[in-house]
Design an enzyme around this catalytic site. Sequence first.
Site, PDB file in Angstrom:
ATOM      1  N   ILE A  21       0.834  -1.207   0.000  1.00 65.35           N
ATOM      2  CA  ILE A  21       0.000   0.000   0.000  1.00 65.35           C
ATOM      3  C   ILE A  21       0.870   1.259   0.000  1.00 65.35           C
ATOM      4  CG2 ILE A  21      -1.795   1.281   1.249  1.00 65.35           C
ATOM      5  CD1 ILE A  21      -2.762  -1.434   0.059  1.00 65.35           C
ATOM      6  N   CYS A 149      -9.508  -2.834   1.864  1.00 65.72           N
ATOM      7  CA  CYS A 149      -9.843  -2.959   0.434  1.00 65.72           C
ATOM      8  C   CYS A 149     -11.269  -3.463   0.237  1.00 65.72           C
ATOM      9  CB  CYS A 149      -8.852  -3.907  -0.229  1.00 65.72           C
ATOM     10  SG  CYS A 149      -8.579  -5.422   0.696  1.00 65.72           S
ATOM     11  N   HIS A 229      -9.814  -9.819  -5.019  1.00 69.19           N
ATOM     12  CA  HIS A 229     -10.940 -10.405  -4.288  1.00 69.19           C
ATOM     13  C   HIS A 229     -12.162 -10.394  -5.221  1.00 69.19           C
ATOM     14  CE1 HIS A 229      -8.782  -9.879  -0.481  1.00 69.19           C
ATOM     15  NE2 HIS A 229      -8.742  -8.568  -0.623  1.00 69.19           N
TER      16      HIS A 229
HETATM   17  N1  LIG Z   1      -2.264  -5.590   0.801  1.00 64.96           N
HETATM   18  C1  LIG Z   1      -3.554  -5.448   0.835  1.00 64.96           C
HETATM   19  O1  LIG Z   1      -4.271  -6.163   0.157  1.00 64.96           O
HETATM   20  C2  LIG Z   1      -4.188  -4.408   1.680  1.00 64.96           C
HETATM   21  C3  LIG Z   1      -3.661  -4.005   2.872  1.00 64.96           C
HETATM   22  N2  LIG Z   1      -4.312  -3.103   3.636  1.00 64.96           N
HETATM   23  C4  LIG Z   1      -3.796  -2.697   4.926  1.00 64.96           C
HETATM   24  O2  LIG Z   1      -2.676  -1.828   4.717  1.00 64.96           O
HETATM   25  C5  LIG Z   1      -1.718  -1.985   5.766  1.00 64.96           C
HETATM   26  C6  LIG Z   1      -0.391  -2.320   5.126  1.00 64.96           C
HETATM   27  O3  LIG Z   1      -0.546  -3.518   4.389  1.00 64.96           O
HETATM   28  P1  LIG Z   1       0.452  -3.916   3.211  1.00 64.96           P
HETATM   29  O4  LIG Z   1       0.893  -2.726   2.463  1.00 64.96           O
HETATM   30  O5  LIG Z   1      -0.218  -5.015   2.474  1.00 64.96           O
HETATM   31  O6  LIG Z   1       1.633  -4.498   4.039  1.00 64.96           O
HETATM   32  P2  LIG Z   1       3.106  -4.814   3.522  1.00 64.96           P
HETATM   33  O7  LIG Z   1       3.643  -5.840   4.425  1.00 64.96           O
HETATM   34  O8  LIG Z   1       3.116  -5.050   2.056  1.00 64.96           O
HETATM   35  O9  LIG Z   1       3.854  -3.431   3.729  1.00 64.96           O
HETATM   36  C7  LIG Z   1       4.096  -2.882   4.983  1.00 64.96           C
HETATM   37  C8  LIG Z   1       5.535  -2.486   5.034  1.00 64.96           C
HETATM   38  O10 LIG Z   1       5.795  -1.809   6.238  1.00 64.96           O
HETATM   39  C9  LIG Z   1       7.148  -2.029   6.571  1.00 64.96           C
HETATM   40  N3  LIG Z   1       7.278  -2.018   8.021  1.00 64.96           N
HETATM   41  C10 LIG Z   1       7.222  -3.030   8.900  1.00 64.96           C
HETATM   42  N4  LIG Z   1       7.336  -2.575  10.165  1.00 64.96           N
HETATM   43  C11 LIG Z   1       7.473  -1.229  10.071  1.00 64.96           C
HETATM   44  C12 LIG Z   1       7.644  -0.195  11.009  1.00 64.96           C
HETATM   45  N5  LIG Z   1       7.712  -0.440  12.319  1.00 64.96           N
HETATM   46  N6  LIG Z   1       7.760   1.067  10.556  1.00 64.96           N
HETATM   47  C13 LIG Z   1       7.722   1.350   9.225  1.00 64.96           C
HETATM   48  N7  LIG Z   1       7.566   0.388   8.299  1.00 64.96           N
HETATM   49  C14 LIG Z   1       7.437  -0.879   8.713  1.00 64.96           C
HETATM   50  C15 LIG Z   1       7.558  -3.358   5.949  1.00 64.96           C
HETATM   51  O11 LIG Z   1       8.692  -3.166   5.156  1.00 64.96           O
HETATM   52  P3  LIG Z   1      10.163  -3.175   5.725  1.00 64.96           P
HETATM   53  O12 LIG Z   1      10.174  -3.986   7.004  1.00 64.96           O
HETATM   54  O13 LIG Z   1      10.961  -3.772   4.634  1.00 64.96           O
HETATM   55  O14 LIG Z   1      10.470  -1.754   5.957  1.00 64.96           O
HETATM   56  C16 LIG Z   1       6.434  -3.699   5.001  1.00 64.96           C
HETATM   57  O15 LIG Z   1       6.879  -3.885   3.669  1.00 64.96           O
HETATM   58  C17 LIG Z   1      -2.306  -3.052   6.693  1.00 64.96           C
HETATM   59  O16 LIG Z   1      -3.046  -2.408   7.691  1.00 64.96           O
HETATM   60  C18 LIG Z   1      -3.248  -3.835   5.769  1.00 64.96           C
HETATM   61  O17 LIG Z   1      -4.298  -4.466   6.472  1.00 64.96           O
HETATM   62  C19 LIG Z   1      -5.459  -2.495   3.208  1.00 64.96           C
HETATM   63  C20 LIG Z   1      -5.998  -2.807   2.009  1.00 64.96           C
HETATM   64  C21 LIG Z   1      -5.442  -3.853   1.175  1.00 64.96           C
HETATM   65  O1  LIG Z   2      -7.826  -5.751   4.105  1.00 68.59           O
HETATM   66  C1  LIG Z   2      -7.710  -6.696   3.371  1.00 68.59           C
HETATM   67  O2  LIG Z   2      -8.540  -7.756   3.294  1.00 68.59           O
HETATM   68  P1  LIG Z   2      -9.791  -7.977   4.272  1.00 68.59           P
HETATM   69  O3  LIG Z   2     -10.731  -6.824   4.014  1.00 68.59           O
HETATM   70  O4  LIG Z   2     -10.361  -9.279   3.842  1.00 68.59           O
HETATM   71  O5  LIG Z   2      -9.275  -7.989   5.696  1.00 68.59           O
HETATM   72  C2  LIG Z   2      -6.499  -6.780   2.529  1.00 68.59           C
HETATM   73  O6  LIG Z   2      -6.743  -7.514   1.357  1.00 68.59           O
HETATM   74  C3  LIG Z   2      -5.425  -7.376   3.355  1.00 68.59           C
HETATM   75  O7  LIG Z   2      -5.840  -8.634   3.697  1.00 68.59           O
HETATM   76  P2  LIG Z   2      -4.837  -9.620   4.429  1.00 68.59           P
HETATM   77  O8  LIG Z   2      -4.974  -9.335   5.903  1.00 68.59           O
HETATM   78  O9  LIG Z   2      -5.371 -10.969   4.055  1.00 68.59           O
HETATM   79  O10 LIG Z   2      -3.456  -9.358   3.904  1.00 68.59           O
END
Ligand SMILES: NC(=O)C1=CN([C@@H]2O[C@H](COP(=O)(O)OP(=O)(O)OC[C@H]3O[C@@H](n4cnc5c(N)ncnc54)[C@H](OP(=O)(O)O)[C@@H]3O)[C@@H](O)[C@H]2O)C=CC1
Ligand SMILES: O=C(OP(=O)(O)O)[C@H](O)COP(=O)(O)O
Length: 346
Positions: A21, A149, A229
Amino acid sequence: MPVARTHEDMLKVGVNGYGTIGKRVADAVVAQPDMELVGVAKTRPNFEAERAVAKGYSLYAAIEERADQFVKADIELAGLVDELVEESDVVVDATPSGIGAENKSLYEAHDTPALYQGGEDAEMVDTSFNARANFADASGAEHVRVVSCNTTGLSRLVAPLEAEYGIEKVRATLVRRAGDPAQSGRGPVNDILPNPISLPSHHGPDVQTIFPDLAIDTLGLKVPATLMHMHSVNVSLEAEPDAEEVRELLEGESRLFVVPERFGIDGAGKLKEFALDAGRPRGDLWENCLWGESVSMEGNDLYLFQAIHQESDVVPENVDAVRAVAGTADAAESVETTNDALGIGF
Ligand SMILES: NC(=O)C1=CN([C@@H]2O[C@H](COP(=O)(O)OP(=O)(O)OC[C@H]3O[C@@H](n4cnc5c(N)ncnc54)[C@H](OP(=O)(O)O)[C@@H]3O)[C@@H](O)[C@H]2O)C=CC1
Ligand SMILES: O=C(OP(=O)(O)O)[C@H](O)COP(=O)(O)O
């Protein structure tokens, strides 16, 4: 046409957490005519850190004790996350679920408003957010959660139906992708999981953080797919419009892409291929993708299928939430600016 802004006018946005994200939100911020990306924060020097610096983004260390890892990897650091937060008008926290809550005190210490993602609890913020449904609720708020999402996808659909016809009840079955394409450790690999097994899934209550009075039941599954999804939706309306009328209503929504029959798109795979052919960055689909021919009415019951690109549909919502918190635009202005800057709509 957006009004040209001086450097001082630009909203300064920091992105803490540069994964699925965060990297998309950072790119979307850079594309906005009224925003400037202060930088992005990461915990470790992997390929995403390399690419962020290669793009010219200032990179900040999210964990002070690990800052030397970036130096050893020869990746240039602009500073520590504290400095990023201090310099930003608004921070977008896109860290993994639960880390956002841990970061809340960091943002409070710098008096910087923060946006969190759907993985955080609704209780930790002033309001949950969807641009189409409740933009104004985030005006002047300090802590705002952009809903997940799936919740974003449902909210975008519910909002026009509720406004036009009234809703008796929503019933939705969410066939959820197992993980994102880069999440090699996620599953199931060969299974079909009711997830969660108990009802309702968390999505219904989550939609109620946007529409408190909405009657909604949701069921969730997880399947071995990474692309998108898929929602099977039934909405009992308080009116009996015909399917064509409902379809026209939905086609009038800027973040609903009603897939025309002539495209011959039969599923998520072709949708993603279409997005790539259309030149979308990373093959992103910021809109709900809703099959036009699935829009059906039986009495007052609406049925349809929609696909949600989990990696990107919340991205324009984050951009709008920045403006909502900063108070620099109303919903219509913000959505139009975001859509124009990203190229939303086919
Ligand atoms: N992916 C999805 O489908 C969706 C996700 N979300 C929500 O978005 C949020 C992020 O998800 P997503 O992007 O998928 O997660 P990811 O794991 O892809 O990205 C999060 C990133 O944050 C970094 N991170 C970890 N710890 C820390 C920290 N303490 N401080 C700063 N950076 C950190 C990590 O990278 P590194 O450790 O390398 O720095 C990691 O790559 C969650 O709340 C999720 O539920 C919402 C909609 C859809
Ligand atoms: O928010 C999401 O899905 P969700 O609405 O089903 O919890 C994102 O697709 C992240 O889902 P994940 O918690 O399975 O990585």
